[in-house]
Design a protein around this motif. Structure first.
Motif, PDB file in Angstrom:
ATOM      1  N   ARG A 120      34.541  -4.474  55.061  1.00  0.00           N
ATOM      2  CA  ARG A 120      33.713  -5.059  54.177  1.00  0.00           C
ATOM      3  C   ARG A 120      34.731  -5.828  53.053  1.00  0.00           C
ATOM      4  O   ARG A 120      36.062  -5.292  52.966  1.00  0.00           O
ATOM      5  CB  ARG A 120      32.777  -4.483  53.427  1.00  0.00           C
ATOM      6  CG  ARG A 120      33.258  -3.076  52.952  1.00  0.00           C
ATOM      7  CD  ARG A 120      32.005  -2.537  52.250  1.00  0.00           C
ATOM      8  NE  ARG A 120      31.319  -2.722  51.047  1.00  0.00           N
ATOM      9  CZ  ARG A 120      30.669  -2.169  50.717  1.00  0.00           C
ATOM     10  NH1 ARG A 120      30.067  -0.803  50.881  1.00  0.00           N
ATOM     11  NH2 ARG A 120      29.833  -2.735  49.396  1.00  0.00           N
ATOM     12  N   ALA A 121      34.406  -6.914  52.557  1.00  0.00           N
ATOM     13  CA  ALA A 121      35.390  -7.355  51.287  1.00  0.00           C
ATOM     14  C   ALA A 121      35.500  -6.408  50.217  1.00  0.00           C
ATOM     15  O   ALA A 121      34.358  -5.752  49.755  1.00  0.00           O
ATOM     16  CB  ALA A 121      34.448  -8.764  50.889  1.00  0.00           C
ATOM     17  N   PRO A 122      36.651  -6.291  49.741  1.00  0.00           N
ATOM     18  CA  PRO A 122      36.864  -5.607  48.709  1.00  0.00           C
ATOM     19  C   PRO A 122      36.019  -5.898  47.247  1.00  0.00           C
ATOM     20  O   PRO A 122      35.778  -7.091  47.276  1.00  0.00           O
ATOM     21  CB  PRO A 122      38.300  -5.513  48.451  1.00  0.00           C
ATOM     22  CG  PRO A 122      39.117  -6.258  49.238  1.00  0.00           C
ATOM     23  CD  PRO A 122      37.806  -7.160  49.994  1.00  0.00           C
ATOM     24  N   ASP A 123      35.768  -4.976  46.492  1.00  0.00           N
ATOM     25  CA  ASP A 123      34.733  -5.344  45.253  1.00  0.00           C
ATOM     26  C   ASP A 123      35.674  -5.952  44.513  1.00  0.00           C
ATOM     27  O   ASP A 123      36.861  -5.989  44.173  1.00  0.00           O
ATOM     28  CB  ASP A 123      34.585  -3.681  44.521  1.00  0.00           C
ATOM     29  CG  ASP A 123      34.047  -4.271  43.159  1.00  0.00           C
ATOM     30  OD1 ASP A 123      32.690  -4.386  43.354  1.00  0.00           O
ATOM     31  OD2 ASP A 123      34.707  -4.193  42.183  1.00  0.00           O
ATOM     32  N   ALA A 124      35.198  -7.193  44.155  1.00  0.00           N
ATOM     33  CA  ALA A 124      35.859  -8.287  43.359  1.00  0.00           C
ATOM     34  C   ALA A 124      36.433  -7.851  42.059  1.00  0.00           C
ATOM     35  O   ALA A 124      37.560  -8.211  41.919  1.00  0.00           O
ATOM     36  CB  ALA A 124      34.658  -9.583  43.103  1.00  0.00           C
ATOM     37  N   GLY A 125      35.724  -7.120  41.242  1.00  0.00           N
ATOM     38  CA  GLY A 125      36.274  -6.703  40.022  1.00  0.00           C
ATOM     39  C   GLY A 125      37.299  -5.660  40.234  1.00  0.00           C
ATOM     40  O   GLY A 125      38.364  -5.646  39.559  1.00  0.00           O
ATOM     41  N   ALA A 126      37.312  -4.859  41.201  1.00  0.00           N
ATOM     42  CA  ALA A 126      38.422  -3.883  41.739  1.00  0.00           C
ATOM     43  C   ALA A 126      39.825  -4.748  41.991  1.00  0.00           C
ATOM     44  O   ALA A 126      40.740  -4.520  41.850  1.00  0.00           O
ATOM     45  CB  ALA A 126      38.065  -2.785  42.570  1.00  0.00           C
ATOM     46  N   ALA A 127      39.331  -5.674  42.740  1.00  0.00           N
ATOM     47  CA  ALA A 127      40.579  -6.672  43.279  1.00  0.00           C
ATOM     48  C   ALA A 127      41.111  -7.285  42.136  1.00  0.00           C
ATOM     49  O   ALA A 127      42.523  -7.470  42.088  1.00  0.00           O
ATOM     50  CB  ALA A 127      40.053  -7.601  44.461  1.00  0.00           C
ATOM     51  N   LEU A 128      40.260  -7.897  41.274  1.00  0.00           N
ATOM     52  CA  LEU A 128      40.877  -8.643  40.080  1.00  0.00           C
ATOM     53  C   LEU A 128      41.710  -7.635  39.077  1.00  0.00           C
ATOM     54  O   LEU A 128      42.608  -8.026  38.553  1.00  0.00           O
ATOM     55  CB  LEU A 128      39.689  -9.296  39.381  1.00  0.00           C
ATOM     56  CG  LEU A 128      39.241 -10.371  40.102  1.00  0.00           C
ATOM     57  CD1 LEU A 128      37.820 -11.133  39.171  1.00  0.00           C
ATOM     58  CD2 LEU A 128      40.236 -11.759  40.202  1.00  0.00           C
ATOM     59  N   ALA A 129      40.844  -6.284  39.056  1.00  0.00           N
ATOM     60  CA  ALA A 129      42.007  -5.574  38.063  1.00  0.00           C
ATOM     61  C   ALA A 129      43.325  -5.137  38.612  1.00  0.00           C
ATOM     62  O   ALA A 129      44.214  -5.172  37.756  1.00  0.00           O
ATOM     63  CB  ALA A 129      41.018  -4.251  37.921  1.00  0.00           C
ATOM     64  N   LEU A 130      43.205  -4.925  39.975  1.00  0.00           N
ATOM     65  CA  LEU A 130      44.619  -4.552  40.680  1.00  0.00           C
ATOM     66  C   LEU A 130      45.338  -5.822  40.498  1.00  0.00           C
ATOM     67  O   LEU A 130      46.650  -5.835  40.179  1.00  0.00           O
ATOM     68  CB  LEU A 130      44.130  -4.410  42.013  1.00  0.00           C
ATOM     69  CG  LEU A 130      45.657  -3.893  42.672  1.00  0.00           C
ATOM     70  CD1 LEU A 130      46.324  -2.697  42.373  1.00  0.00           C
ATOM     71  CD2 LEU A 130      45.154  -3.597  44.350  1.00  0.00           C
ATOM     72  N   ALA A 131      44.994  -7.083  40.695  1.00  0.00           N
ATOM     73  CA  ALA A 131      45.658  -8.322  40.676  1.00  0.00           C
ATOM     74  C   ALA A 131      46.385  -8.168  39.274  1.00  0.00           C
ATOM     75  O   ALA A 131      47.657  -8.859  39.033  1.00  0.00           O
ATOM     76  CB  ALA A 131      45.054  -9.436  40.737  1.00  0.00           C
ATOM     77  N   ALA A 132      45.546  -8.087  38.049  1.00  0.00           N
ATOM     78  CA  ALA A 132      46.297  -7.993  36.581  1.00  0.00           C
ATOM     79  C   ALA A 132      47.280  -6.792  36.460  1.00  0.00           C
ATOM     80  O   ALA A 132      48.111  -7.213  35.927  1.00  0.00           O
ATOM     81  CB  ALA A 132      45.066  -7.830  35.777  1.00  0.00           C
ATOM     82  N   ILE A 133      47.046  -5.775  36.976  1.00  0.00           N
ATOM     83  CA  ILE A 133      47.944  -4.740  36.728  1.00  0.00           C
ATOM     84  C   ILE A 133      49.152  -5.058  37.701  1.00  0.00           C
ATOM     85  O   ILE A 133      50.372  -4.859  36.946  1.00  0.00           O
ATOM     86  CB  ILE A 133      47.289  -3.371  37.398  1.00  0.00           C
ATOM     87  CG1 ILE A 133      46.242  -2.704  36.668  1.00  0.00           C
ATOM     88  CG2 ILE A 133      48.588  -2.411  37.432  1.00  0.00           C
ATOM     89  CD1 ILE A 133      45.630  -1.785  37.179  1.00  0.00           C
ATOM     90  N   MET A 134      49.171  -5.653  39.021  1.00  0.00           N
ATOM     91  CA  MET A 134      50.300  -5.979  39.562  1.00  0.00           C
ATOM     92  C   MET A 134      51.144  -7.302  38.815  1.00  0.00           C
ATOM     93  O   MET A 134      52.413  -7.078  38.900  1.00  0.00           O
ATOM     94  CB  MET A 134      50.002  -6.406  40.844  1.00  0.00           C
ATOM     95  CG  MET A 134      49.405  -5.168  41.823  1.00  0.00           C
ATOM     96  SD  MET A 134      48.901  -5.439  43.382  1.00  0.00           S
ATOM     97  CE  MET A 134      50.376  -5.806  44.051  1.00  0.00           C
ATOM     98  N   LEU A 135      50.241  -8.284  38.398  1.00  0.00           N
ATOM     99  CA  LEU A 135      51.340  -9.017  37.569  1.00  0.00           C
ATOM    100  C   LEU A 135      51.649  -8.835  36.378  1.00  0.00           C
ATOM    101  O   LEU A 135      52.881  -9.302  35.910  1.00  0.00           O
ATOM    102  CB  LEU A 135      50.098 -10.215  37.173  1.00  0.00           C
ATOM    103  CG  LEU A 135      50.517 -11.416  36.280  1.00  0.00           C
ATOM    104  CD1 LEU A 135      51.605 -12.183  37.409  1.00  0.00           C
ATOM    105  CD2 LEU A 135      49.207 -12.280  35.847  1.00  0.00           C
ATOM    106  N   VAL A 136      51.154  -7.922  35.659  1.00  0.00           N
ATOM    107  CA  VAL A 136      51.996  -7.295  34.487  1.00  0.00           C
ATOM    108  C   VAL A 136      53.266  -6.551  34.823  1.00  0.00           C
ATOM    109  O   VAL A 136      54.113  -6.580  34.280  1.00  0.00           O
ATOM    110  CB  VAL A 136      51.025  -6.363  33.758  1.00  0.00           C
ATOM    111  CG1 VAL A 136      51.830  -5.520  32.450  1.00  0.00           C
ATOM    112  CG2 VAL A 136      49.849  -7.327  33.134  1.00  0.00           C
ATOM    113  N   ALA A 137      52.998  -5.698  36.196  1.00  0.00           N
ATOM    114  CA  ALA A 137      54.146  -5.057  36.584  1.00  0.00           C
ATOM    115  C   ALA A 137      55.173  -5.880  36.871  1.00  0.00           C
ATOM    116  O   ALA A 137      56.482  -5.630  36.834  1.00  0.00           O
ATOM    117  CB  ALA A 137      53.863  -4.011  37.693  1.00  0.00           C
TER     118      ALA A 137
END
Length: 405
Positions: free
Chosen positions: A77-94
């Motif tokens: 199933r598609a990943p939860d949109a909120g969790a995916a966006l949160a991970l993207a933000a964390i990875m961008l900051v890293a």
């Protein structure tokens, strides 16, 4: 080729570093890779130094694509949109932190701390009590839900993890008898593998439901719940359901167990239940209908209704919780049992939907496609980006043509 390998390495490392969280709980949650995202800081610093900031950003995007591809396939199933966006933000900051470290260490460290704070915040997901008055939930059960087995007095009083979760949505009231005053005041009833009930008590439950009550019944044909009490001790929960008479009155019959093993059962809507020695219901009248291959039966009785589950072991924390000390943290759940039980009882939702590792076949396919996606992305990056690493250190092959001139 070297550039492609450098761009692919962070994605592969990130994918591997998130695996322990997946195997611990079975949750295919993008935020399970949040802590592993910190490896992008040194990886981005190295790429920025050797090739340039664009390479670091490209590698970070590839790592995110690999994780989301893996999560999508492994959970079906598609990943939860909120969790995916949160991970993207964390990875961008890293990535930003690592890219700044070679040139502006202070800024890089400050942004790295921001990434760590974001990871800490992402792990704070917790089920919190609803505001205002809560529905009154009566609980009649022979299971050790409100006391510790083998202890006496005040030391024995303790809520089981599933009760701690239910208290966030209900005013939970344990009852010794269906004839008590608490039954009349209840909005919902949880009848979980109770000890033998007198005929008057069974009649009281039936009357209460038909007058508009809602009951959830956990009836187990062979209870597997571990107990420290010796066999024959009347404080032990019944090994088999003692609700045959009541179920028959509702046109349902509990069948013998199909297996004695634990089973991860995915329901029609994708939720996961871990069951043990469960069976199913046979319906013998128009009042009830079965769902999930007979595991669940729903009955319309007068003005009320009953939801029947052919297993009581489902609420044993060993079957739905990785850390018994943290029942209110959905990241510690190993099944959707708390949310399902709360929904059956009519309570408000507990947490966002979870994705789950479905099988070994999906795991192998997810790894294969995530690696292929990472390799493709790295190869594409090596073609589009400056291989000589603009903004990085000089090529080891020697001076440029301008310097030679």
């Amino acid at each position: 080729m070297r550039t492609a390998l450098l761009l692919a390495a962070p994605a592969l490392l990130l994918l591997l570093c998130g695996m322990p969280a997946l195997f611990r709980t079975g949750q295919a949650d993008p935020l399970g890779w949040a802590m592993a995202a910190l490896i992008l800081i040194p990886a981005s610093a190295a790429l920025s130094l050797w090739r340039g900031g664009a390479h670091a950003l490209w590698a970070g995007a590839g790592a995110l694509t690999g994780v989301l591809t893996f999560v999508w396939i492994v959970a079906g199933r598609a990943p939860d949109a909120g969790a995916a966006l949160a991970l993207a933000a964390i990875m961008l900051v890293a990535v930003a932190s690592g890219s700044l470290l070679p040139r502006r260490p202070a800024w890089g460290i400050a942004i790295g701390l921001l990434a760590a704070a974001a990871i800490w915040w992402s792990g704070r997901e917790e089920v919190r009590p609803v505001a205002g008055p809560k529905p009154r939930l009566a609980v009649i059960s022979g299971l050790p839900l409100f006391w510790r087995e083998g202890q006496g007095g005040m030391d024995a009083r303790a809520d089981a993890p599933i009760v701690s979760v239910l208290r966030t949505r209900f005013d939970v009231n344990p009852l010794d008898s269906a004839l008590s005053q608490g039954m009349a005041r209840a909005d919902t009833l949880l009848l979980a593998q109770p000890r033998g009930l007198a005929g008057a008590e069974l009649a009281a439950i039936d009357t209460w439901v038909r007058k508009g009550g809602h009951a959830v019944v956990l009836a187990d044909p062979l209870l597997r719940w571990p107990s420290v009490l010796p066999l024959g001790d009347r404080r032990r929960a019944p090994a088999v359901s003692l609700l045959t008479t009541l179920l028959a009155h509702w046109d349902a019959r509990l069948l013998p167990p199909d297996s004695l093993e634990e089973e991860r059962r995915f329901l029609a809507q994708g939720q996961l239940l871990t069951i043990a020695a469960a069976s199913g219901f046979e319906i013998r009248g128009p009042s009830c209908r079965t769902e999930e291959e007979g595991l669940i039966a729903t009955c319309a009785l007068g003005r009320g209704r009953a939801t029947l589950i052919a297993d009581a072991d489902v609420i044993d924390d060993r079957l739905w919780l990785a850390d018994p000390a943290k029942p209110l943290q959905p990241r510690q759940w190993t099944a959707d049992t708390p949310g399902l039980l709360t929904g059956w009882l009519g309570g408000e939702a507990l947490a966002r939907p979870r994705g789950w590792l479905r099988s070994e076949a999906e795991l192998r396919a997810a790894i294969r496609w995530a690696v292929l996606a990472g390799i493709f992305w790295a190869g594409l990056g090596s073609l589009l980006l400056d291989r000589r690493g603009r903004g990085g250190i000089a090529s080891p092959r020697g001076k440029s043509s301008e310097e030679k001139g």
